[in-house]
Scaffold this motif. Structure first.
Motif, PDB file in Angstrom:
ATOM      1  N   ASN A  13       0.781  -1.231  -0.138  1.00 47.38           N
ATOM      2  CA  ASN A  13       0.074   0.067  -0.069  1.00 47.38           C
ATOM      3  C   ASN A  13       0.801   1.123   0.113  1.00 47.38           C
ATOM      4  OD1 ASN A  13      -2.081  -1.811   0.201  1.00 47.38           O
ATOM      5  ND2 ASN A  13      -2.528  -1.607   2.255  1.00 47.38           N
ATOM      6  N   ARG A  14       2.059   1.285   0.604  1.00 46.69           N
ATOM      7  CA  ARG A  14       2.862   2.438   0.557  1.00 46.69           C
ATOM      8  C   ARG A  14       3.447   2.755  -0.717  1.00 46.69           C
ATOM      9  NH1 ARG A  14       8.158   3.255   4.575  1.00 46.69           N
ATOM     10  NH2 ARG A  14       8.604   5.285   3.895  1.00 46.69           N
ATOM     11  N   MET A  15       3.748   1.613  -1.401  1.00 44.27           N
ATOM     12  CA  MET A  15       4.212   1.676  -2.435  1.00 44.27           C
ATOM     13  C   MET A  15       3.224   2.327  -3.447  1.00 44.27           C
ATOM     14  SD  MET A  15       6.447  -1.708  -2.995  1.00 44.27           S
ATOM     15  CE  MET A  15       6.821  -1.570  -4.862  1.00 44.27           C
ATOM     16  N   HIS A  16       1.897   1.800  -3.514  1.00 41.31           N
ATOM     17  CA  HIS A  16       0.784   2.497  -4.467  1.00 41.31           C
ATOM     18  C   HIS A  16       0.687   3.736  -3.879  1.00 41.31           C
ATOM     19  CE1 HIS A  16      -3.450   2.990  -5.165  1.00 41.31           C
ATOM     20  NE2 HIS A  16      -3.037   2.417  -6.239  1.00 41.31           N
ATOM     21  N   MET A  17       0.587   4.186  -2.905  1.00 43.78           N
ATOM     22  CA  MET A  17       0.339   5.649  -2.408  1.00 43.78           C
ATOM     23  C   MET A  17       1.313   6.396  -3.132  1.00 43.78           C
ATOM     24  SD  MET A  17       0.567   7.363   1.476  1.00 43.78           S
ATOM     25  CE  MET A  17       2.258   7.003   1.353  1.00 43.78           C
ATOM     26  N   VAL A  18       2.717   6.225  -3.069  1.00 37.75           N
ATOM     27  CA  VAL A  18       3.871   7.056  -3.553  1.00 37.75           C
ATOM     28  C   VAL A  18       3.893   6.902  -5.049  1.00 37.75           C
ATOM     29  CG1 VAL A  18       6.251   7.348  -3.545  1.00 37.75           C
ATOM     30  CG2 VAL A  18       5.225   6.765  -1.362  1.00 37.75           C
ATOM     31  N   ARG A  19       3.216   5.792  -5.540  1.00 38.19           N
ATOM     32  CA  ARG A  19       3.406   5.663  -7.008  1.00 38.19           C
ATOM     33  C   ARG A  19       2.315   6.682  -7.617  1.00 38.19           C
ATOM     34  NH1 ARG A  19       3.938   0.445  -7.504  1.00 38.19           N
ATOM     35  NH2 ARG A  19       1.602   0.312  -7.764  1.00 38.19           N
ATOM     36  N   THR A  20       1.002   6.765  -6.750  1.00 36.08           N
ATOM     37  CA  THR A  20      -0.098   7.667  -7.187  1.00 36.08           C
ATOM     38  C   THR A  20       0.083   9.035  -6.974  1.00 36.08           C
ATOM     39  OG1 THR A  20      -1.615   5.626  -6.606  1.00 36.08           O
ATOM     40  CG2 THR A  20      -2.527   7.819  -6.714  1.00 36.08           C
ATOM     41  N   HIS A  21       0.859   9.321  -5.852  1.00 35.74           N
ATOM     42  CA  HIS A  21       0.526  10.850  -5.463  1.00 35.74           C
ATOM     43  C   HIS A  21       2.104  11.546  -5.625  1.00 35.74           C
ATOM     44  CE1 HIS A  21      -3.334  10.766  -4.103  1.00 35.74           C
ATOM     45  NE2 HIS A  21      -3.345   9.289  -3.235  1.00 35.74           N
ATOM     46  N   GLY A  22       3.188  10.594  -5.720  1.00 37.92           N
ATOM     47  CA  GLY A  22       4.470  11.263  -5.724  1.00 37.92           C
ATOM     48  C   GLY A  22       4.968  11.262  -7.140  1.00 37.92           C
ATOM     49  N   ASN A  23       6.375  11.552  -7.419  1.00 35.21           N
ATOM     50  CA  ASN A  23       6.919  11.695  -8.570  1.00 35.21           C
ATOM     51  C   ASN A  23       7.984  10.498  -8.648  1.00 35.21           C
ATOM     52  OD1 ASN A  23       9.197  12.412  -7.175  1.00 35.21           O
ATOM     53  ND2 ASN A  23       8.563  14.348  -7.239  1.00 35.21           N
ATOM     54  N   LEU A  24       8.794  10.342  -9.709  1.00 38.78           N
ATOM     55  CA  LEU A  24       9.666   9.194  -9.850  1.00 38.78           C
ATOM     56  C   LEU A  24      10.668   9.171  -8.904  1.00 38.78           C
ATOM     57  CD1 LEU A  24      10.671   7.107 -11.525  1.00 38.78           C
ATOM     58  CD2 LEU A  24      12.026   8.769 -13.071  1.00 38.78           C
ATOM     59  N   TRP A  25      11.004  10.496  -8.325  1.00 39.15           N
ATOM     60  CA  TRP A  25      12.102  10.523  -7.404  1.00 39.15           C
ATOM     61  C   TRP A  25      11.576   9.874  -6.126  1.00 39.15           C
ATOM     62  CZ3 TRP A  25      17.061   9.869  -6.487  1.00 39.15           C
ATOM     63  CH2 TRP A  25      17.663  10.634  -5.557  1.00 39.15           C
ATOM     64  N   ASP A  26      10.441  10.303  -5.760  1.00 40.14           N
ATOM     65  CA  ASP A  26       9.710   9.840  -4.439  1.00 40.14           C
ATOM     66  C   ASP A  26       9.858   8.347  -4.595  1.00 40.14           C
ATOM     67  OD1 ASP A  26       9.065  12.284  -3.038  1.00 40.14           O
ATOM     68  OD2 ASP A  26       7.503  12.478  -4.746  1.00 40.14           O
ATOM     69  N   TYR A  27       9.557   7.654  -5.706  1.00 39.63           N
ATOM     70  CA  TYR A  27       9.340   6.279  -5.689  1.00 39.63           C
ATOM     71  C   TYR A  27      10.551   5.643  -5.740  1.00 39.63           C
ATOM     72  CZ  TYR A  27       7.435   1.809  -7.328  1.00 39.63           C
ATOM     73  OH  TYR A  27       7.325   0.425  -7.444  1.00 39.63           O
ATOM     74  N   VAL A  28      11.708   6.237  -6.287  1.00 38.79           N
ATOM     75  CA  VAL A  28      13.098   5.580  -6.253  1.00 38.79           C
ATOM     76  C   VAL A  28      13.434   5.714  -4.752  1.00 38.79           C
ATOM     77  CG1 VAL A  28      15.449   6.076  -6.904  1.00 38.79           C
ATOM     78  CG2 VAL A  28      13.747   6.391  -8.672  1.00 38.79           C
ATOM     79  N   VAL A  29      13.246   6.872  -4.171  1.00 43.50           N
ATOM     80  CA  VAL A  29      13.824   6.947  -2.694  1.00 43.50           C
ATOM     81  C   VAL A  29      12.954   6.021  -1.895  1.00 43.50           C
ATOM     82  CG1 VAL A  29      13.821   8.161  -0.726  1.00 43.50           C
ATOM     83  CG2 VAL A  29      14.465   9.253  -2.614  1.00 43.50           C
ATOM     84  N   LEU A  30      11.811   5.674  -2.146  1.00 44.45           N
ATOM     85  CA  LEU A  30      11.032   4.734  -1.180  1.00 44.45           C
ATOM     86  C   LEU A  30      11.615   3.276  -1.492  1.00 44.45           C
ATOM     87  CD1 LEU A  30       8.674   3.760   0.411  1.00 44.45           C
ATOM     88  CD2 LEU A  30       7.270   3.859  -1.811  1.00 44.45           C
ATOM     89  N   ARG A  31      11.847   3.160  -2.713  1.00 43.99           N
ATOM     90  CA  ARG A  31      12.433   1.651  -3.013  1.00 43.99           C
ATOM     91  C   ARG A  31      13.594   1.536  -2.318  1.00 43.99           C
ATOM     92  NH1 ARG A  31       9.763  -1.569  -6.773  1.00 43.99           N
ATOM     93  NH2 ARG A  31      11.333  -3.004  -6.080  1.00 43.99           N
ATOM     94  N   LEU A  32      14.564   2.556  -2.080  1.00 42.27           N
ATOM     95  CA  LEU A  32      15.691   2.464  -1.562  1.00 42.27           C
ATOM     96  C   LEU A  32      15.736   2.191  -0.181  1.00 42.27           C
ATOM     97  CD1 LEU A  32      17.732   5.004  -3.515  1.00 42.27           C
ATOM     98  CD2 LEU A  32      18.415   2.728  -3.389  1.00 42.27           C
ATOM     99  N   LEU A  33      14.617   2.807   0.328  1.00 42.43           N
ATOM    100  CA  LEU A  33      14.368   2.691   1.831  1.00 42.43           C
ATOM    101  C   LEU A  33      13.868   1.480   2.120  1.00 42.43           C
ATOM    102  CD1 LEU A  33      12.478   6.182   2.356  1.00 42.43           C
ATOM    103  CD2 LEU A  33      14.707   5.355   3.556  1.00 42.43           C
TER     104      LEU A  33
END
Length: 267
Positions: A233-253
């Motif tokens: 769900n966290r990945m879906h939330m960031v993918r929906t509301h964030g940008n590519l950089w947000d998603y990359v940082v989340l995956r690293l985290l």
């Protein structure tokens, strides 16, 4: 002020009874108390069907849709009933008698605010996890110091569905929670949408008692089905509301937080 209280419950009948009593005891009386029963099997249905009170509206679900599904149907029903505000709680959240009174005083003073919340305590201690800030990129959580709770009011970026109160006009604009989340991050994602329209204000004087038991973290860390939903769900939330950089940082985290730790402990 016309408002409804939305309670989602699953197999915690005794806690639900106490939560309903607290809801009915509010000094500012609700127009409706909406209880969504997530297909409980512990006598909750029989208890709810026995209640004779015109304020209480019961919705029995045919299957357990999780907290996310329960709040989806509860807020949807509250919106249809047409009250001005909706207070969202679980069945283990015990509202103090003046909870809504304290929030309503702030609402009347600042009519441009569309979302407010109070203080969550467990065993007499403030639980800061329920009201947090967000850091970017990555939609990272940032704890709010307990000193903030000494103020009359402060802002937060995300508030759990444990005592959050939402203006109906905002619900009309942003819709309902993500019911497919089942559990975890449904409230966080909803707050991301709320903040596109209004700040979320915390009024510390409004207090509710969260009757839960904190379990110590097992170590090495063993992941459960809840963690699956949390990560997904966290990945879906960031993918929906964030940008590519947000998603990359989340995956690293996620990789450094779970993948590396699993390898260190050979899980």
């Amino acid at each position: 002020m016309k408002y409804s209280i939305v309670i989602v419950t699953y197999n915690r009948c005794e806690l639900l009874k106490e939560a309903v009593t607290c809801a009915l005891s509010q000094q500012v009386k609700p127009s409706h108390i909406i209880i969504v029963n997530n297909n409980s099997t512990d006598g909750t249905k029989e208890y709810l069907d026995s209640i004779k009170n015109s304020l209480i509206v019961v919705k029995h679900l045919k299957e357990n849709c999780g907290g996310a599904g329960g709040f989806y149907y509860g807020i949807k029903l509250a919106h249809r009933l047409g009250d001005d505000w909706h207070l969202i709680i679980d069945d283990d959240a015990m509202l103090s008698k003046d909870y809504v009174l304290k929030l309503s005083r702030f609402i009347k003073k600042y009519d441009n605010i569309g979302c407010v919340a109070g203080t969550v305590v467990t065993d007499g201690n403030i639980v800061t996890d329920h009201r947090q800030k967000m850091a970017y990129p990555g939609f990272r959580f940032k704890k709010i110091p307990q000193e903030e709770y000494k103020k009359k009011v402060f802002t937060c970026d995300t508030a759990s569905f444990c005592g959050i109160m939402i203006k109906d006009s905002i619900v009309g604009k942003i819709g309902y929670p993500q019911k497919d989340y089942f559990i975890w991050y449904d409230d966080t994602e909803y707050c991301v949408r709320i903040r596109e329209i209004s700040q979320i204000m915390v009024v510390p004087a409004a207090v509710l008692n969260h009757k839960t038991v904190f379990k110590p973290m097992d170590w090495p860390r063993h992941y459960t089905w809840k963690d699956y939903y949390g990560i997904r769900n966290r990945m879906h939330m960031v993918r929906t509301h964030g940008n590519l950089w947000d998603y990359v940082v989340l995956r690293l985290l996620l990789w450094t937080g779970s993948g590396m730790r699993n390898r260190i402990f050979a899980l």
